[in-house]
Design an enzyme around this catalytic site. Structure first.
Site, PDB file in Angstrom:
ATOM      1  N   ARG A 305      -8.612 -21.681  -1.279  1.00 50.10           N
ATOM      2  CA  ARG A 305      -8.287 -20.538  -0.417  1.00 50.10           C
ATOM      3  C   ARG A 305      -9.295 -19.410  -0.600  1.00 50.10           C
ATOM      4  O   ARG A 305      -9.704 -18.767   0.365  1.00 50.10           O
ATOM      5  CB  ARG A 305      -6.864 -20.054  -0.712  1.00 50.10           C
ATOM      6  CG  ARG A 305      -5.837 -21.008  -0.147  1.00 50.10           C
ATOM      7  CD  ARG A 305      -4.402 -20.651  -0.477  1.00 50.10           C
ATOM      8  NE  ARG A 305      -3.535 -21.604   0.225  1.00 50.10           N
ATOM      9  CZ  ARG A 305      -2.205 -21.616   0.172  1.00 50.10           C
ATOM     10  NH1 ARG A 305      -1.563 -20.728  -0.572  1.00 50.10           N
ATOM     11  NH2 ARG A 305      -1.508 -22.498   0.856  1.00 50.10           N
ATOM     12  N   TYR A 451      -7.100 -23.861   8.102  1.00 55.26           N
ATOM     13  CA  TYR A 451      -7.008 -24.820   6.988  1.00 55.26           C
ATOM     14  C   TYR A 451      -6.764 -24.152   5.631  1.00 55.26           C
ATOM     15  O   TYR A 451      -6.821 -22.954   5.507  1.00 55.26           O
ATOM     16  CB  TYR A 451      -8.158 -25.825   6.980  1.00 55.26           C
ATOM     17  CG  TYR A 451      -9.600 -25.395   6.795  1.00 55.26           C
ATOM     18  CD1 TYR A 451      -9.980 -24.185   6.290  1.00 55.26           C
ATOM     19  CD2 TYR A 451     -10.611 -26.316   7.113  1.00 55.26           C
ATOM     20  CE1 TYR A 451     -11.318 -23.880   6.107  1.00 55.26           C
ATOM     21  CE2 TYR A 451     -11.955 -26.019   6.942  1.00 55.26           C
ATOM     22  CZ  TYR A 451     -12.298 -24.806   6.435  1.00 55.26           C
ATOM     23  OH  TYR A 451     -13.616 -24.511   6.254  1.00 55.26           O
ATOM     24  N   GLU A 452      -6.408 -24.996   4.666  1.00 54.05           N
ATOM     25  CA  GLU A 452      -5.961 -24.530   3.324  1.00 54.05           C
ATOM     26  C   GLU A 452      -4.757 -23.588   3.430  1.00 54.05           C
ATOM     27  O   GLU A 452      -4.634 -22.631   2.675  1.00 54.05           O
ATOM     28  CB  GLU A 452      -7.107 -23.837   2.565  1.00 54.05           C
ATOM     29  CG  GLU A 452      -8.421 -24.594   2.495  1.00 54.05           C
ATOM     30  CD  GLU A 452      -8.304 -25.964   1.815  1.00 54.05           C
ATOM     31  OE1 GLU A 452      -7.249 -26.272   1.257  1.00 54.05           O
ATOM     32  OE2 GLU A 452      -9.288 -26.727   1.893  1.00 54.05           O
ATOM     33  N   GLY A 453      -3.874 -23.902   4.343  1.00 55.46           N
ATOM     34  CA  GLY A 453      -2.699 -23.046   4.574  1.00 55.46           C
ATOM     35  C   GLY A 453      -3.001 -22.053   5.669  1.00 55.46           C
ATOM     36  O   GLY A 453      -3.855 -21.178   5.493  1.00 55.46           O
TER      37      GLY A 453
END
Lengths: 615, 615
Positions: A305, A451-453
């Site tokens: 993140r 992406y990545e949450g």
């Protein structure tokens, strides 16, 4: 008009300011355990050399990768863009991706802030390329941290050295944001390994020919494990099976089903992977405890993140600097004082007030986000350095890392995109053309907020987890730090009005936290997701406003000692105006958002499903 | 997951509401001169049929055009995407692009509001394709209006009928926003024609094989004319020379030098055209008066700006409706009341509050912008209908058209892009893939804020020209209309709080106008471009808030007569929530922006040029 300049641009002076003048890593991070080998000179040398690498090696491949993309050969292997294999080799020879790796695995144990600064240069010069080594490092680090000594030697060591690559495999067709819905199965074999079976989608670097092997980290559910994230375990699943010496012994039933065709980051292969379709895929549990998968993956995820925050910063920064050069170069229209006189001399568009406002807005956001990320990474280094030395101080630093991560990821990616959009606007028609790097930056940047949450997930992480973390201590410490700054500088001769706005914004953010607490306590759950993204913006803008004003305080102090001709004079002046601009034009929106938050509007949950449209 | 649905979506119910329930065209526009042939049934039939056309003919070519783009053949001609030629033919056979054209040229003299509504369907289903006939119509209309009877017959007639195409040629390498810097020359020949010489860039539809000839409208400066826009004249320059019967007699020295490679609208050919490189390019003055070029071009430009507003609306609307369908279909995570229970049933993402908020935000903006555009087009029809009947009323209506045009162009394009961005976010990773239409919408939409006058130019048009137009009467009438609505509905049982916010926003916008007046009067010129874009947003949001609330007033009244099962019930409910959402979440930002405007921050002009960066 000058020739299009499709190339990476970076102002290292800003990074040096953050490291040595604002966050002062030389006082307590450098030249001390565990970074005893790293002094100011070493840091500067690495920055200079890795910028050269980014400019000469990865930068020139950015448009190539965008145009060529990746393709799936008939034999099921993936072709990455021309030149990527050579860049990968040079990167590991130069050591830029192994800076923070353990010495025993060929790394240099550099501070995290430095590895992250270098990551900005790699990502900004070629986002798509940088994802392959970035994910490989993250996966190696996870295996090293949670895996067995054997796994560290067999897998992580080769990954740290760039001999093999790595991925993270979370998402499934029905399990995106809801990771806990994953259905990939793991069945224990008699020899202690596991048979893996399932489909993973959106796997960055899912296959390629940069390395002879790829170690996939796969979240899967061991038969009988409970539902949700708590029932997931993490497995190291090599693309090819290997013996204990790392020699490839055969395939491992990992099939690249297809590649996605995307809006951007075309040089990064995004694969659908099928594990164990022939019931012949073997994985090893990472470490020796089952059902710890989500916790383990989150170690990598948190760094990832921050990596996404850096991606947002990196393209925004190059977009800003390219736009600035264009604005200096492009002549259009007369100056504002003779705007009605067609025979007046034409001026560079940098002279037009609205263009200057756009540029100053971009500058404030780029430098503010860089300050936020550098604050985060230096907290991380201090947390590591102080562990076992001063655990309370270490906990404070780690708490700030945890709190700032969702801010950096979401605000960095959203504003990174917004800065690229503004860049196109300043370029005008030229910005819409592939002749210039900006439109690719915008297309690449759109994925960062997903992406990545997704950024909605980041906002829920902030208000649902980070605000209350450690009994609210981390958030309180953050707000206390801002309050201390406000108290110390409210009479500042040049910045007092900005500091006053910051004080109000701090109160608005503190009030917002109480609001969420009340919603949680009274079970008004719908308000949480309705308002979380707005609140994340408020906290992020407070943080940027603070760091920009603090940078201005430092700069105004330094200005006293700088002579007129010295290049630093203009640099410090720039810091002052960026802070004033942000305080006057962006910070007030924090109070406006707080007001909106306070109305707790529920129109979006009240509207009936069928009332959205008649089709 | 459902199959990707790469297709155009449109909710005609909303258009019908605007036309027949909000702006009530049946009372004084339809069935009366000059639209006597047009009744409610005819309008509805055209909407239904043209939506079918958009869905069946132009829509399926949207992704094809994006992927294939246009290319320049070795012989210098341009190839447009497959199927475009067939769609062009069908379009003119069906008559959807000649609705508003004069009857004598094969048109149907339909109201402008209807032609514009159909334009939304064409642009939304295939933005790139729709530009060829859109520009052709605009160019024909200009020639008809300002040209000689001979030019109307020779050129415009064939263009109205789709036999030939048209373009507008303004921009030159050094003359983008600064149109008056154009250097293309016109030298009068003995026969009354002009020799044209110069290079024009960014020419949409600059060349193609849809028609055997293309009539370029070229701004050029006759030898000896004064500098700036006032010295420009407008010329009809056919690609091929023709005789008086329209038969092609030879080439006209118009060369396509190159095509641009763009971020989007790839199916629309964007050309660099060289006129008269061999000194053999002949143009005809449009009409018979020299140096009127900019005024003539602005007639076309104003319609083109409204066309861009429609483009922004059209893709945003389809993005919204595609996203809504996806949100209903896509299952992810448990509902908000059982968010911590992994075994709870999964729900469609439409049930998640943050997704509902995103969708309601999109809905309010899409429907608000459509209301703004429909207000504008119905004012236009009323202005035309009342000319010579009630000149004062006609002037009022024309004044509102003039005032609303920059709002529609800039806010419509900016928010059109923003809605597409939000759509990608709701789709998550899928939104980033070419499998779905959204990423193309976003790429296509980015140009809308740039061409036909950048949005910065629109903002200057608003504050520098439209605010003070007719002695300020137009702006005062607009603000007066809003004030009347506020006075009439401040006690509304369901909308009173929204109406109160609207009242405050009206005061903020009125105050902002005074602020600009003061800056002009005191010669504080830099403040104008610094603040113009912010002010344009304020006025636009006021207008949208008003129209959404007015729609809600009408809908709540209608709800009294609608039975529970009737589909209109949900439609009217939707109008209510869209208005409440906008009033509570967007309108307050008008006051916040007014406050920022009031601080008259000059940091962006104060910062020294060299302080932006050290590289």
């Amino acid at each position: 008009m000058s020739q299009p300049m499709n190339r990476y641009k970076m102002d290292l002076r800003d990074l040096r300011f953050l490291l040595f003048e604002l966050f002062k890593v030389q006082t307590d991070v450098l030249s001390k355990a565990p970074f005893a080998e790293w002094g100011e000179d070493e840091v500067n040398m690495v920055l200079d050399e890795s910028l050269r690498f980014a400019t000469d090696v990865t930068g020139p491949l950015n448009q190539v990768g965008d145009k060529q993309g990746c393709s799936l050969r008939e034999d099921g292997t993936v072709r990455v863009p021309e030149g990527f294999a050579g860049a990968w080799k040079k990167l590991y020879e130069a050591g830029w991706r192994s800076l923070s790796a353990p010495a025993e695995h060929g790394g240099q144990e550099a501070p995290y802030f430095l590895a992250t600064a270098v990551e900005e240069l790699l990502a900004g010069s070629n986002t798509a390329f940088s994802m392959y080594p970035g994910l490989t490092l993250g996966a190696a680090e996870l295996i090293k941290h949670f895996g067995s000594e054997r796994q560290a030697q067999l897998y992580a060591d080769r990954m740290f050295r760039g001999e093999w690559a790595g991925t993270m495999c979370l998402t499934e067709p029905h399990a995106g944001s809801d990771v806990g819905a994953a259905t990939t199965k793991a069945i224990k074999n008699d020899d202690g390994t596991y048979a893996i079976k399932g489909t993973k989608i959106y796997i960055s670097g899912g296959d390629h020919d940069l390395t002879p092997n790829i170690v996939h980290l796969v979240l899967a559910r061991i038969e009988g494990a409970e539902p949700g994230t708590k029932g997931l375990s993490l497995f190291a699943v090599p693309k090819h099976r290997v013996d204990e010496q790392g020699a490839i012994t055969g395939t491992n039933d990992v099939v690249t089903v297809s590649l996605e065709h995307k809006m951007g980051i075309n040089g990064s292969c995004t694969a659908v992977l099928q594990f164990g379709d022939e019931d012949a895929c073997i994985g090893e549990l990472v470490g020796d405890v089952e059902h710890r998968g989500i916790k383990q993956m989150f170690r990598m995820m948190n760094f990832a993140r921050i990596g996404v925050a850096v991606q947002g910063l990196s393209v925004a920064s190059s977009a800003y600097l390219n736009t600035l050069e264009y604005a200096k170069d492009r002549t259009q229209g007369p100056g504002i004082d003779s705007w009605k006189d067609p025979s007046a001399p034409k001026v560079s568009i940098l002279k037009h007030p609205n263009i200057r406002r756009d540029l100053l807005d971009m500058k404030a956001k780029v430098e503010g986000i860089r300050a936020l990320i550098t604050k985060l990474t230096t907290h991380q280094d201090r947390a590591v350095a102080l562990q076992g030395v001063d655990d309370e101080a270490a906990a404070y630093h780690q708490g700030q890392v945890d709190l700032l991560t969702p801010l950096a990821k979401a605000y960095g990616s959203d504003q990174g995109f917004a800065v690229c959009e503004r860049a196109i606007q300043v370029f005008g028609g030229a910005g819409y053309l592939q002749d210039w790097p900006i439109e690719q930056y915008l297309r690449d940047a759109k994925i960062f907020s997903i992406y990545e949450g997704t950024n909605a997930i980041q906002a829920l992480d902030l208000v649902g987890r980070k605000l209350g973390q450690a009994g609210g201590k981390n958030a309180q410490a953050f707000l206390g730090d801002v309050a201390k700054f406000v108290a110390a500088h409210r009479e500042h001769p040049e910045l007092a009005d900005g500091v006053a706005v910051l004080g109000k914004a701090q109160e608005a953010v503190a009030g917002g936290a109480m609001q969420f607490l009340q919603w949680f306590q009274s079970g008004k759950m719908a308000h949480i997701p309705l308002s979380a993204e707005c609140y994340l913006e408020m906290v992020s803008e407070l943080c940027l406003g603070w760091l920009l004003l603090e940078s201005a305080v430092v700069s105004i102090e330094k200005l006293k000692e700088v002579s007129d001709g010295h290049p630093d004079k203009m640099f410090y002046e720039g810091k002052k105006y960026a802070a004033l601009y942000f305080a006057r034009n962006v910070l007030p929106s924090v109070m406006a958002k707080a007001k909106t938050l306070g109305t707790a509007d529920t129109s979006a949950v009240d509207i009936p499903d069928d009332a959205f449209a008649t089709v």
